[in-house]
Write an enzyme that holds these catalytic residues in place. Structure first.
Site, PDB file in Angstrom:
ATOM      1  N   CYS A 158     -11.251  59.712  34.770  1.00  0.00           N
ATOM      2  CA  CYS A 158      -9.904  59.124  35.212  1.00  0.00           C
ATOM      3  C   CYS A 158      -8.457  60.255  34.531  1.00  0.00           C
ATOM      4  O   CYS A 158      -7.281  60.430  35.939  1.00  0.00           O
ATOM      5  CB  CYS A 158      -9.504  58.130  34.679  1.00  0.00           C
ATOM      6  SG  CYS A 158     -10.929  57.179  34.989  1.00  0.00           S
ATOM      7  N   SER A 159      -8.735  61.146  34.240  1.00  0.00           N
ATOM      8  CA  SER A 159      -7.914  61.681  33.567  1.00  0.00           C
ATOM      9  C   SER A 159      -7.721  62.807  34.659  1.00  0.00           C
ATOM     10  O   SER A 159      -6.967  63.937  34.548  1.00  0.00           O
ATOM     11  CB  SER A 159      -7.566  62.602  32.274  1.00  0.00           C
ATOM     12  OG  SER A 159      -7.335  61.297  31.274  1.00  0.00           O
TER      13      SER A 159
END
Length: 190
Positions: A78-79
Site C-alpha cells: 500500500c505504501s
C-alpha cells in the site's frame, strides 16, 4: 384456507430469497451499485489528534470520485505502490475529470491522517478511515486478518454516487493482482 396460506408463504419466502440474492449479486457486481443511497459514515483525522465524521453521500453527489481502498495503512504494498500510484498520477486523473481521490482503510482516523502526511497526500488524496467497516461490509470486500477487519485491495470510480468502474486487486481466480487497482489501470478506464 391452508392452501392459500401455503401459496402466500411460498411467494413471500421466494421474494425474500430473491431479494437477498439480488443484494448479494449487487454487492458482488460492483459496477452500477448506488453508493449515494448507502448512508456510509467515514472518519477523517485532523491535526491536534482530532477527528470528524464524514458522510460519503455528499462527497459523491454530482461529482466523479475515485475511492481506493487498501488492506492497511503503512503496509508495504500500500505504501510503495497502490497509494503512490494515485499521488504520482494526480494531474492526469484530474485532467480526466476526477473531482476528488479518496483513500480508505479500516485503520483509525489518526493512523490514516499520519500515513497521508508521511506519503505526501495533502492536496491530492483525502485519507478517510472506514474503521466501522461500513464500506467494506456493503461492498463485500471484508477479509479477517487476526483480530482486525480489513478490506481486500480495490479501486473504484464513482460518478454521482454510482460505481462506474471497478478495479479489484484480486482476480476472479483468487490470485492477487494488485496492479489492477493502481492508478494506471484506472486511467485506462476513464
Amino acid at each position: 384456507f391452508f392452501s392459500m396460506f401455503s401459496l402466500l408463504f411460498v411467494v413471500v419466502f421466494s421474494a425474500t430469497i430473491l431479494s437477498v440474492n439480488a443484494l448479494k449479486m449487487a454487492t458482488v457486481a460492483k459496477v452500477g451499485l448506488d453508493l449515494g443511497a448507502a448512508n456510509i459514515v467515514l472518519k477523517e483525522g485532523l491535526p491536534e489528534y482530532k477527528s470528524q465524521e464524514v458522510e460519503l453521500t455528499p462527497l459523491l453527489k454530482g461529482r466523479k470520485v475515485i475511492i481506493l481502498t487498501v488492506p492497511g495503512a503503512f503496509t508495504p504494498g500500500c505504501s510503495k505502490s497502490h497509494l503512490p500510484s494515485f499521488i504520482n498520477n494526480y494531474d492526469a486523473l484530474k485532467a480526466k475529470g476526477v473531482d476528488e481521490i479518496i483513500c480508505t482503510a479500516t485503520n483509525d482516523a489518526y493512523v490514516m491522517h499520519f500515513w497521508g502526511l508521511q506519503q505526501g497526500c495533502e492536496g491530492k488524496v483525502r485519507m478517510l478511515s472506514d474503521n466501522a467497516g461500513g464500506l467494506v461490509d456493503l461492498l463485500g470486500t471484508v477479509k479477517q486478518d487476526g483480530c482486525q477487519k480489513r478490506s481486500e485491495r480495490y479501486t473504484m470510480v464513482v460518478d454521482d454516487g454510482v460505481v462506474t468502474s471497478w478495479h479489484p486487486g484480486v482476480g476472479t481466480d483468487g490470485v492477487k493482482q494488485p496492479e489492477n487497482a493502481w492508478a494506471p489501470k484506472v486511467l485506462e478506464s476513464l
